[in-house]
Design a protein around this motif. Structure first.
Motif, short mmCIF file in Angstrom:
data_model
loop_
_atom_site.label_atom_id
_atom_site.label_comp_id
_atom_site.label_asym_id
_atom_site.label_seq_id
_atom_site.Cartn_x
_atom_site.Cartn_y
_atom_site.Cartn_z
N GLN A 383 30.65 42.76 46.17
CA GLN A 383 31.17 41.56 46.86
C GLN A 383 30.17 40.38 46.92
N ARG A 384 29.67 40.16 45.59
CA ARG A 384 28.82 38.86 45.80
C ARG A 384 29.37 37.47 45.75
N PRO A 385 28.87 36.58 46.19
CA PRO A 385 29.45 35.37 46.31
C PRO A 385 29.92 34.73 45.01
N THR A 386 29.21 35.01 43.88
CA THR A 386 29.33 34.56 42.49
C THR A 386 30.35 35.35 41.48
N ALA A 387 31.12 36.60 42.66
CA ALA A 387 31.83 37.47 41.78
C ALA A 387 33.09 36.70 41.25
N ALA A 388 33.85 35.60 42.15
CA ALA A 388 34.81 35.04 41.75
C ALA A 388 34.71 34.02 40.53
N VAL A 389 33.56 33.22 40.19
CA VAL A 389 33.49 32.51 39.16
C VAL A 389 33.18 33.54 37.85
N LEU A 390 32.55 34.37 37.94
CA LEU A 390 32.19 35.39 36.81
C LEU A 390 33.56 36.12 36.36
N GLU A 391 34.10 36.43 37.38
CA GLU A 391 35.50 37.18 37.10
C GLU A 391 36.47 36.27 36.35
N MET A 392 36.57 35.08 36.93
CA MET A 392 37.42 33.99 36.41
C MET A 392 37.08 33.78 34.73
N LEU A 393 35.89 33.66 34.52
CA LEU A 393 35.45 33.33 33.22
C LEU A 393 35.64 34.73 32.41
N ARG A 394 35.45 35.96 32.75
CA ARG A 394 35.84 37.03 32.22
C ARG A 394 37.26 37.11 31.76
N CYS A 395 38.22 36.70 32.89
CA CYS A 395 39.59 36.93 32.34
C CYS A 395 39.96 35.84 31.33
N VAL A 396 39.14 34.71 31.31
CA VAL A 396 39.42 33.69 30.22
C VAL A 396 39.12 34.22 28.96
N VAL A 397 37.80 34.88 28.92
CA VAL A 397 37.80 35.64 27.58
C VAL A 397 38.61 36.71 27.20
N MET A 398 39.09 37.64 28.22
CA MET A 398 40.06 38.66 27.90
C MET A 398 41.34 38.05 27.52
N ALA A 399 41.94 36.99 28.12
CA ALA A 399 43.04 36.49 27.67
C ALA A 399 42.79 35.92 26.11
N THR A 400 41.98 35.24 25.94
CA THR A 400 41.62 34.75 24.62
C THR A 400 41.53 36.00 23.75
N LEU A 401 40.91 37.05 23.72
CA LEU A 401 40.92 38.31 22.93
C LEU A 401 42.42 38.79 22.88
N GLN A 402 42.86 38.91 24.09
CA GLN A 402 44.34 39.26 23.90
C GLN A 402 45.28 38.23 22.89
N ARG A 403 45.04 37.04 22.71
CA ARG A 403 45.67 36.35 21.93
C ARG A 403 45.45 36.52 20.68
N TYR A 404 44.06 36.89 20.40
CA TYR A 404 43.82 37.23 18.79
C TYR A 404 43.67 38.61 18.54
N SER A 405 44.57 39.54 19.38
CA SER A 405 44.58 40.86 19.15
C SER A 405 43.41 41.67 19.15
N TYR A 406 42.26 41.19 19.74
CA TYR A 406 41.22 41.96 19.74
C TYR A 406 41.28 43.06 20.98
N VAL A 407 42.11 42.66 21.76
CA VAL A 407 42.17 43.68 23.00
C VAL A 407 43.61 43.80 23.06
N ARG A 408 44.01 45.13 23.01
CA ARG A 408 45.42 45.78 22.89
C ARG A 408 45.93 46.54 24.26
N PRO A 409 47.21 46.41 24.67
CA PRO A 409 47.65 47.18 25.76
C PRO A 409 47.41 48.66 25.46
N PRO A 410 47.88 49.11 26.73
CA PRO A 410 47.64 50.86 26.68
C PRO A 410 48.84 51.29 25.69
N LEU A 411 50.05 50.58 25.76
CA LEU A 411 51.24 50.93 25.18
C LEU A 411 51.78 49.56 24.58
N PRO A 412 52.48 49.67 23.37
CA PRO A 412 53.20 48.36 22.76
C PRO A 412 54.08 47.86 23.91
#
Length: 445
Positions: A383-412
């Motif tokens: 519950q750190r004050p900076t958690a929101a910013v770091l998690e927002m940036l991580r979600c940006v990275v995750m969405a980008t990796l999903q877009r280029y199929s580096y991260v896949r869903p559990p099932l199609p």
């Protein structure tokens, strides 16, 4: 016939976990033929953890694992294996190097005598690996990770060090003078896997087996921060080495688990590396070079004027009433962290499964993403004050990796819901970050 083979593999997997393989079924001529017992043990880790959870609830009426501590332990285990994406394990690589160049004698790989000699030899070497990790501060800086949980359950067994593997290989090299690498490769895995099931409070006493084998009862003492527990019971599979070398202690008073000075955080990089910075600061406090060096080479509690291993005069008194660090946090946030943890666990699994088909740059990037995710989730649990910013940036990275199929869903079929979930996560943390910034600005005005 296929069903019989599958049943046999399950039986073999379970027996590996309890060091019950026979020489006939686990002696191999070449290292390449040795099964990857540790890698194949994942279903048994999960199954035994689930079994402990169920039995724990039935026996005590409460869960033996908290979400924050359990995920931190598993995250530490994941982090400890990331170097294996780029190289073979240090222990086996160094062992093969010495064997190829300096062996004095070649024991027959297909002899039961060689198998049993290696069983004892690996366990004896592990005792000294483990003891040295407690008695030499720079080695303790790595090993303290495994002791940092204030709970004692099967997830604690997975709380492994990122850096300990870079020094532990030294202690096994004498075996390389006579024991074939293929036999060593079997026993270094068996020794490690056996130590998983002894991390539980649900098994109280195993009778006569306690005289020879390391058991949950003995290993609970090892994880305690009570004065009578410190630096005791180093054994891997066998407890006989502790009895021989005077480091054995029976479980008496209630064991209070964790580090002498608990770190009270779930942030994975801090869990892994904080003690190195502590040693550096401690050494800088001394003017004499001999004291600076002794800070790293003597025991963790050593100070000038103290014995090599130091003493425990400044340890906080253990009363048995200590409560583990378990800050309260909302159920929706717990669900959120668990879901994202499972998603990164899937990515982590895929990364290891496909590493031979990926470029080094891709592997490095994906390993970085895994580490970023584990760090961000730790920030949320803290519950750190900076958690929101770091998690927002991580979600940006995750969405980008999903877009280029580096991260896949559990099932199609879950591709769209997963992408929607990540997008909503990004939106939530973006709004949360903006809200925090506005709040800070308002206070400043």
């Amino acid at each position: 016939m296929a069903a019989a083979v599958e049943l046999g593999s399950v039986s073999t997997g379970l027996r590996v976990m309890f060091a019950m393989l026979t020489p006939n079924e686990s002696s191999f001529e070449k290292v390449e033929d040795v099964p990857k017992y540790v890698h194949e043990a994942t279903p048994f880790f999960v199954g035994l953890i689930m079994l402990e959870l169920v039995v724990g609830v039935l026996k005590t009426g409460a869960s033996v694992v908290t979400i924050s501590d359990g995920l931190t332990s598993i995250s530490a285990g994941m982090t400890s294996r990331l170097p294996l994406l780029f190289m073979r394990g240090c222990e086996l690589s160094a062992y093969m190097y010495v064997w190829d160049r300096y062996r004095l004698l070649e024991l027959p790989w297909d002899s039961a005598w060689t198998w049993w000699f290696t069983f004892l030899g690996v366990d004896f070497c592990f005792y000294w690996v483990h003891r040295s990790a407690h008695e030499v501060a720079i080695l303790w800086a790595a090993h303290q990770v495994h002791h940092s949980s204030e709970y004692y359950n099967l997830t604690t067994a997975l709380r492994q060090s990122l850096t300990q593997q870079f020094t532990s290989w030294i202690f096994y090299l004498p075996l390389a003078l006579v024991v074939p690498p293929s036999i060593f490769a079997v026993h270094i895995q068996i020794n490690l896997l056996y130590q998983f099931w002894i991390h539980t409070e649900l098994i109280r006493d195993l009778g006569p087996l306690e005289w020879v084998f390391n058991t949950p009862k003995h290993h609970r003492v090892h994880h305690g921060r009570n004065l009578y527990c410190i630096d005791k019971n180093y054994g891997g599979i066998l407890i006989i080495w502790d009895r021989l070398f005077g480091t054995f202690a029976l479980e008496t008073d209630k064991v209070v688990y964790g580090l002498v000075f608990p770190i009270k955080t779930f942030e994975i990089l801090y869990v892994q590396l904080h003690y190195y910075s502590y040693l550096w600061r401690k050494s800088n406090g001394y003017k004499k070079l001999v004291n600076k060096l002794s800070t790293f080479m003597n025991g963790p509690s050593w100070k000038p004027g103290k014995p090599r291993l130091g003493d425990h005069a400044n340890n906080p008194k253990v009363t048995g009433e200590e409560v583990p660090h378990d800050p309260s946090w909302s159920l929706p946030l717990q669900v959120y962290v668990v879901i994202h943890f499972l998603l990164v666990l899937l990515t982590y699994h895929d990364l290891f499964e496909n590493k031979m088909m990926l470029s080094q740059l891709t592997i490095l990037g994906m390993a970085g993403y895994v580490l970023l995710t584990l760090t961000a989730l730790g920030y949320i649990m803290d519950q750190r004050p900076t958690a929101a910013v770091l998690e927002m940036l991580r979600c940006v990275v995750m969405a980008t990796l999903q877009r280029y199929s580096y991260v896949r869903p559990p099932l199609p079929s879950l591709a769209v819901p997963t992408e929607a979930f990540v997008s909503l996560s990004l939106l939530y943390w973006a709004l949360h970050s903006v809200s925090q910034l506005l709040s800070i600005k308002k206070k400043g005005d």
